[in-house]
Design a protein around this motif. Structure first.
Motif, PDB file in Angstrom:
ATOM      1  N   TYR A 285       0.892  -1.182   0.175  1.00 39.27           N
ATOM      2  CA  TYR A 285      -0.112  -0.131   0.038  1.00 39.27           C
ATOM      3  C   TYR A 285       0.886   1.283   0.029  1.00 39.27           C
ATOM      4  O   TYR A 285       0.507   2.235  -0.426  1.00 39.27           O
ATOM      5  CB  TYR A 285      -1.042  -0.022   1.258  1.00 39.27           C
ATOM      6  N   ASP A 286       2.271   1.318   0.573  1.00 42.27           N
ATOM      7  CA  ASP A 286       3.022   2.444   0.632  1.00 42.27           C
ATOM      8  C   ASP A 286       3.210   2.926  -0.614  1.00 42.27           C
ATOM      9  O   ASP A 286       3.292   4.056  -1.042  1.00 42.27           O
ATOM     10  CB  ASP A 286       4.190   2.050   1.330  1.00 42.27           C
TER      11      ASP A 286
ATOM     12  N   ASP B 141       0.297   4.876  -2.420  1.00 44.33           N
ATOM     13  CA  ASP B 141       0.228   5.911  -1.723  1.00 44.33           C
ATOM     14  C   ASP B 141       1.293   7.019  -2.241  1.00 44.33           C
ATOM     15  O   ASP B 141       1.021   8.216  -2.469  1.00 44.33           O
ATOM     16  CB  ASP B 141       0.244   5.783  -0.206  1.00 44.33           C
TER      17      ASP B 141
ATOM     18  N   GLN C 276       0.514   8.213  -5.644  1.00 41.28           N
ATOM     19  CA  GLN C 276      -0.789   9.014  -5.778  1.00 41.28           C
ATOM     20  C   GLN C 276      -0.223  10.487  -5.491  1.00 41.28           C
ATOM     21  O   GLN C 276      -0.503  11.814  -5.835  1.00 41.28           O
ATOM     22  CB  GLN C 276      -1.850   8.693  -4.472  1.00 41.28           C
ATOM     23  N   LYS C 277       0.866  10.797  -4.368  1.00 40.65           N
ATOM     24  CA  LYS C 277       1.303  11.914  -3.821  1.00 40.65           C
ATOM     25  C   LYS C 277       2.311  12.570  -5.158  1.00 40.65           C
ATOM     26  O   LYS C 277       2.226  13.538  -5.429  1.00 40.65           O
ATOM     27  CB  LYS C 277       2.239  11.781  -2.611  1.00 40.65           C
TER      28      LYS C 277
END
Length: 170
Positions: free
Chosen positions: A102-103, A106, A109-110
């Motif tokens: 998941y990291d 994320d 996404q950033k």
């Protein structure tokens, strides 16, 4: 995309990071002088270091732009003595990112939200329309969809268009 960028830019202006989560189709691009690093799905520790490196680069670039009161990467490079390199992160088979952790999703996404203004660009490929999280997909201005069996999948990726794709599979 990578070959076009390499032909049109010198090594002093561009770095490529290649994350090849597919069938190693981007291995030939790892030999380009612009390629800073090449990653596969099995490079877990190396990927962690890469995320740390890029996050630090984002912080450094944000502070440089703030000090020079520049709006974005291009404006900064027009007035700066030490110009920043453009960084392109190419990800083949983005579908696998969820499996890795998941990291990483994320992180992308950033980066897709903030990266372009800092000179850090993303190029992603996926095999399914649901392979890229909607929040990430929305941050891309240019989207290209190949042939899909469901006409709605293309609209979900690129939006409405009068152009219909020819039925050429593969």
């Amino acid at each position: 995309i990578l070959l076009s960028l390499a032909v049109q830019n010198s090594v002093k202006n561009l770095n490529l990071y290649i994350l090849d989560f597919g069938n190693s189709g981007l291995i030939p691009c790892s030999g380009l002088p612009h390629t800073a690093d090449y990653f596969t799905m099995d490079d877990g520790e190396k990927l962690g270091k890469f995320i740390t490196l890029i996050n630090q680069e984002v912080k450094d670039r944000k502070s440089k732009l703030a000090v020079s009161m520049s709006q974005n990467f291009e404006v900064y490079n027009q007035s700066a003595d030490n110009k920043l390199k453009a960084i392109v992160i190419a990800v083949d088979n983005f579908d696998v990112v969820r499996e890795i952790g998941y990291d990483l999703e994320d992180f992308f996404q950033k980066l897709s939200r903030d990266g372009a203004s800092l000179g850090i660009y993303l190029a992603l490929s996926a095999t399914r329309s649901n392979g890229v999280k909607y929040a990430i997909l929305n941050n891309f201005k240019v989207k290209i969809a190949g042939f899909n069996f469901e006409e709605g999948e293309v609209r979900g990726i690129v939006g409405r268009s009068e152009y219909t794709l020819p039925e050429i599979k593969g």
